[in-house]
Design a protein around this motif. Structure first.
Motif, mmCIF file in Angstrom:
data_model
loop_
_atom_site.group_PDB
_atom_site.id
_atom_site.type_symbol
_atom_site.label_atom_id
_atom_site.label_comp_id
_atom_site.label_asym_id
_atom_site.label_seq_id
_atom_site.Cartn_x
_atom_site.Cartn_y
_atom_site.Cartn_z
ATOM 1 N N VAL A 1 0.849 -1.184 0.000
ATOM 2 C CA VAL A 1 0.000 0.000 0.000
ATOM 3 C C VAL A 1 0.890 1.240 0.000
ATOM 4 C CG1 VAL A 1 -1.839 1.227 1.214
ATOM 5 C CG2 VAL A 1 -1.727 -1.258 1.309
ATOM 6 N N GLU A 2 0.549 2.178 -0.838
ATOM 7 C CA GLU A 2 1.324 3.420 -0.883
ATOM 8 C C GLU A 2 1.106 4.207 0.404
ATOM 9 O OE1 GLU A 2 1.789 7.466 -3.624
ATOM 10 O OE2 GLU A 2 0.420 5.855 -4.208
ATOM 11 N N VAL A 3 2.195 4.582 1.038
ATOM 12 C CA VAL A 3 2.115 5.323 2.301
ATOM 13 C C VAL A 3 1.734 6.770 2.000
ATOM 14 C CG1 VAL A 3 3.358 6.068 4.345
ATOM 15 C CG2 VAL A 3 3.848 3.836 3.339
ATOM 16 N N PRO A 4 0.622 7.263 2.528
ATOM 17 C CA PRO A 4 0.208 8.641 2.237
ATOM 18 C C PRO A 4 1.097 9.656 2.951
ATOM 19 C CG PRO A 4 -1.253 7.685 3.866
ATOM 20 C CD PRO A 4 -0.314 6.587 3.448
ATOM 21 N N LYS A 5 1.123 10.838 2.415
ATOM 22 C CA LYS A 5 1.883 11.923 3.029
ATOM 23 C C LYS A 5 0.983 12.639 4.032
ATOM 24 C CE LYS A 5 5.059 12.838 -0.811
ATOM 25 N NZ LYS A 5 5.557 13.863 -1.760
ATOM 26 N N THR A 6 1.168 12.329 5.276
ATOM 27 C CA THR A 6 0.388 12.964 6.338
ATOM 28 C C THR A 6 1.269 13.942 7.100
ATOM 29 O OG1 THR A 6 0.912 11.149 7.846
ATOM 30 C CG2 THR A 6 -1.119 10.959 6.558
ATOM 31 N N GLY B 1 -8.621 24.117 -2.148
ATOM 32 C CA GLY B 1 -8.348 25.263 -1.294
ATOM 33 C C GLY B 1 -8.514 25.004 0.186
ATOM 34 N N ASN B 2 -8.652 23.733 0.585
ATOM 35 C CA ASN B 2 -8.791 23.388 2.000
ATOM 36 C C ASN B 2 -7.421 23.085 2.601
ATOM 37 O OD1 ASN B 2 -11.625 23.522 1.784
ATOM 38 N ND2 ASN B 2 -11.705 21.416 1.044
ATOM 39 N N HIS B 3 -7.254 23.410 3.864
ATOM 40 C CA HIS B 3 -5.997 23.144 4.556
ATOM 41 C C HIS B 3 -5.786 21.641 4.693
ATOM 42 C CE1 HIS B 3 -5.034 27.299 5.798
ATOM 43 N NE2 HIS B 3 -6.344 27.451 5.894
ATOM 44 N N THR B 4 -4.564 21.192 4.413
ATOM 45 C CA THR B 4 -4.257 19.764 4.540
ATOM 46 C C THR B 4 -3.948 19.380 5.985
ATOM 47 O OG1 THR B 4 -1.935 20.226 4.005
ATOM 48 C CG2 THR B 4 -3.392 19.623 2.188
ATOM 49 N N LEU B 5 -3.574 20.343 6.824
ATOM 50 C CA LEU B 5 -3.369 20.057 8.240
ATOM 51 C C LEU B 5 -4.730 20.034 8.925
ATOM 52 C CD1 LEU B 5 -1.269 19.699 10.562
ATOM 53 C CD2 LEU B 5 -1.499 22.143 10.967
ATOM 54 N N PRO B 6 -5.152 18.891 9.466
ATOM 55 C CA PRO B 6 -6.491 18.811 10.060
ATOM 56 C C PRO B 6 -6.656 19.772 11.228
ATOM 57 C CG PRO B 6 -5.526 16.618 9.758
ATOM 58 C CD PRO B 6 -4.435 17.608 9.517
ATOM 59 N N TYR B 7 -7.899 20.159 11.450
ATOM 60 C CA TYR B 7 -8.209 21.078 12.546
ATOM 61 C C TYR B 7 -7.851 20.455 13.891
ATOM 62 C CZ TYR B 7 -10.850 24.592 15.175
ATOM 63 O OH TYR B 7 -11.203 25.596 16.033
ATOM 64 N N MET B 8 -8.082 19.142 14.032
ATOM 65 C CA MET B 8 -7.752 18.468 15.282
ATOM 66 C C MET B 8 -6.252 18.531 15.546
ATOM 67 S SD MET B 8 -8.379 14.492 16.389
ATOM 68 C CE MET B 8 -7.237 13.903 15.145
ATOM 69 N N LEU C 1 3.588 23.063 6.596
ATOM 70 C CA LEU C 1 2.355 22.352 6.929
ATOM 71 C C LEU C 1 1.177 23.302 7.129
ATOM 72 C CD1 LEU C 1 3.713 19.681 9.455
ATOM 73 C CD2 LEU C 1 2.916 19.279 7.124
ATOM 74 N N LEU C 2 1.426 24.432 7.763
ATOM 75 C CA LEU C 2 0.343 25.380 8.023
ATOM 76 C C LEU C 2 -0.118 26.089 6.761
ATOM 77 C CD1 LEU C 2 1.683 26.909 11.361
ATOM 78 C CD2 LEU C 2 -0.341 25.474 11.103
ATOM 79 N N ARG C 3 0.788 26.233 5.784
ATOM 80 C CA ARG C 3 0.428 26.896 4.527
ATOM 81 C C ARG C 3 -0.260 25.947 3.553
ATOM 82 N NH1 ARG C 3 5.652 28.749 3.986
ATOM 83 N NH2 ARG C 3 6.029 30.828 4.813
#
Length: 679
Positions: A493-498, A524-531, A516-518
């Protein structure tokens, strides 16, 4: 108190009683005041006149029960049928109802993210499940039609004449223990154009909301009054006495044939992000329902709404096996004592055999198969813990080997005993960790549930080899065309970029956090989760990022209602973040940080000045060529100045504190909270 048109509350009373409410009804003010002590929610309908002399205790009594946390529903109508309401509203909010506008029309649901306009009602617990609502025949209104001018209350509905017609006052903070308030300016909806899908549901929703159950649960969760959760058997579970209470509650409810699915409905409500978002109790309820014959037929359908993540499925399977192990232990404690010890199943500390649960129930297998078949490649790559299992098993074998060598060594007896106990604790921790990881192993879950819909993903998780021939390729069910270059290669399985992987690869440094914050996706959604933003807030603030950057990429995200709703964060978790930040960044702590920053800047500037005036052979080039001064001091000059050289830069070495102000130099080793846990 309105008594001109007979029993105008008969429809509302019937609707409430059908949902299990006990209702007392009266048109006498004195009787109403006596029943305030009995009730959980009080509701009164205003009449055209109010006698201050006769009922001088009315305001004080209603205010007192509201201060005790009981909800109040105030009904009024056109002039002059708002006398009782105005006695209360003037004291509580500083304004009175007035006027008379025609109604007789139906209100519609406003857009979820939009403002409530004329003839609309907002999305609220009062209007949950309602698309149309009769506004009433005649309507009074507050003195302001501008919603922003109404303080302490929220407008839920606007009449077709453009005035607020339904208003609510919610708890303003977690410390606000006063009861909620609903203000309805058209009580004619109670007996005119009554419909079960609209007005009846509105009345029931309103009384449930006035109970304030979720606010009480929030106060319990934040202030420590809630049920405590314990860790036993290597995974998180509810304490034994609380589990028994849940089991007894389920048994009481399922005695009624029409309520067999109710425990699962409660679990779905608890898991809902817009409600409490509680995973522990909802997963436990699902596991309990798999053990009950009455609720078992509904578990597969409910699981689709309860199990959102692979970690949810792992918790559910472990809980099911925990319940099964405890039940088996109770029934066969004496007869299977030896086997129970062998499999580490003993009373309350029953654990999963060899770390892998044995799903004997058909409904559990079907639930697992449904979830695994619906896995996305991203989830499979993120939660595939086969590598972690191998790493933990390797560390466990190494610890066991060290334990065996410790027994053979002829060291000092006291020192050997201390060392042996430390290794034994290490072995026990690793065994618990391995059991937890294996219980959530996607490969094992695929094998036990016989999931097969997505053949390519299943083979990648199981690390199967690519088919050797076109015939084997066709038999495997893989999509596409046979590729000879991949023959016999292991499929992965391809390891996702988290965000956490990026931190592991590039380091917990300001440059990594800035990226990460940018970062945003194609929409147009932020990739860094709100949590992740919440749980790492302390770390982000200590990175020293510019204030403008923090304002644009951090602070603007925090109050965004859409991101809060989509994050699954409850008010309790957000309040915990705020409390932690207040503790970590107190006035004393901020003054200390400022002092450290000033001293670090002074050291850097001092060293740069020395660097300009002295040549490199004297000051040194790097940590290996430390120069004449470094040889004299026994260490590089920049280290003596409290600096660290990184490339051509000299950084001030700041003292790093663990959570709760622990200094790592003190050597106090505390158990970590894990990735993303806490602040």
């Amino acid at each position: 108190f309105y008594d001109m048109d007979g029993d105008i509350c008969r429809n509302a009373t019937a609707a409430l009683r059908s949902k299990g409410f006990e209702v007392r009804q009266t048109t006498d003010v004195d009787t109403f005041l006596k029943d305030l002590e009995w009730c959980d929610v009080a509701c009164f309908i205003s009449n055209m006149s109010f006698s201050t002399d006769k009922h001088k205790d009315f305001l004080d009594a209603v205010t007192e029960v509201r201060d005790q946390g009981k909800g109040i529903w105030i009904f009024a109508d056109n002039d002059p049928f708002y006398a009782h309401a105005n006695v209360v509203l003037k004291n509580w909010f500083g304004w009175e109802l007035e006027g008379n506008t025609p109604g007789g029309k139906v209100l519609s649901l406003a857009p979820e993210d939009g403002r409530v306009n004329t003839g609309q009602f907002a999305t609220h617990t009062l209007t949950n499940g309602i698309s149309k609502l009769f506004e009433g025949i005649t309507i009074c209104y507050p003195p302001f039609n501008n919603q922003d001018e109404l303080e302490d209350v929220e407008v839920v509905a606007m009449s077709t004449d453009g005035w607020p017609s339904i208003l609510v006052r919610d708890n303003l903070s977690i410390d606000d223990t006063r009861g909620r308030v609903v203000i309805d300016t058209a009580f004619t909806k109670l007996y005119c154009s009554w419909d079960n899908a609209g007005t009846a549901r509105f009345i029931v929703n309103g009384f449930v909301w006035l109970l304030g159950l979720e606010h009480r649960a929030l106060r319990c969760a934040v202030l420590g009054e809630a049920a405590t959760f314990q860790t036993k058997g290597g995974h998180r579970k509810i304490a034994k006495d609380q589990m028994e209470e849940l089991r007894e509650a389920v048994d009481r409810v399922v005695k009624f044939e029409t309520c067999a699915s109710f425990p699962l409905a409660v679990a779905i409500w608890l898991r809902n992000k817009s409600e409490l978002g509680n995973r522990i109790i909802s997963t436990t309820l699902l596991a309990l329902c798999t053990q009950c014959e009455a609720t078992k037929p509904f578990t597969r359908r409910a699981a689709r709404h309860l199990l959102k993540l692979p970690s949810d499925l792992a918790d559910f399977v472990r809980e099911v096996e925990q319940l099964g192990a405890e039940e088996a232990t109770e029934k066969e404690r004496e007869r299977e004592k030896d086997e129970a010890d062998k499999n580490k199943v003993a009373g309350d500390d029953a654990t999963v055999r060899a770390g892998k649960p044995m799903c004997r129930l058909a409904c559990v297998k079907k639930i697992t198969a449904d979830f695994v078949d619906g896995l996305s490649p991203y989830q499979a790559g993120k939660y595939d813990n086969a590598t972690k299992i191998r790493r933990t098993r390797k560390a466990l074998n190494k610890a066991k080997a060290s334990l065996a060598e410790c027994a053979k060594q002829g060291e000092n007896q006291a020192r050997a005993e201390v060392k042996r106990r430390g290794i034994e604790r290490r072995v026990q921790d690793l065994e618990t960790k391995l059991a937890q990881q294996q219980a959530g192993d996607l490969g094992w879950l695929i094998k036990r549930s016989h999931a097969h819909k997505n053949n390519e993903l299943m083979m990648q998780v199981l690390r199967k080899r690519y088919p050797l021939s076109p015939a084997e390729f066709a038999e495997s069910g893989l999509p596409g065309v046979f590729d000879p270059e991949k023959v016999a290669m292991k499929m992965r399985v391809e390891v996702p970029k988290t965000w956490d992987r990026e931190l592991s690869l590039k380091g917990n440094v300001p440059s990594t956090w800035a990226v990460l914050l940018r970062a945003k996706d194609n929409r147009g959604n932020h990739t860094l989760p709100y949590m992740a933003l919440l749980r790492n807030m302390r770390n982000i603030l200590l990175m020293g990022l510019p204030q403008r950057f923090l304002r644009d990429h951090v602070l603007r995200r925090l109050p965004a209602a859409r991101q809060i709703r989509g994050s699954g964060q409850t008010a309790a978790s957000i309040s915990h973040t705020w409390a932690t930040l207040e503790k970590e960044f107190s006035e004393e702590r901020l003054a200390e940080l400022h002092q450290q920053a000033t001293a670090g800047l002074y050291d850097i500037l001092t060293f740069r000045l020395m660097l300009k005036r002295l040549c490199r052979p004297i000051l040194g080039y790097d940590d290996k060529q430390i120069g004449l001064i470094g040889k004299f001091l026994g260490e590089p000059l920049w280290q003596s100045c409290g600096l660290r050289k990184q490339g051509e830069c000299y950084l001030a070495a700041s003292r790093v504190l663990h959570r709760d102000g622990q200094d790592p130099r003190l050597g106090v080793q505390q158990q970590g909270k894990g990735k993303g846990k806490g602040m």
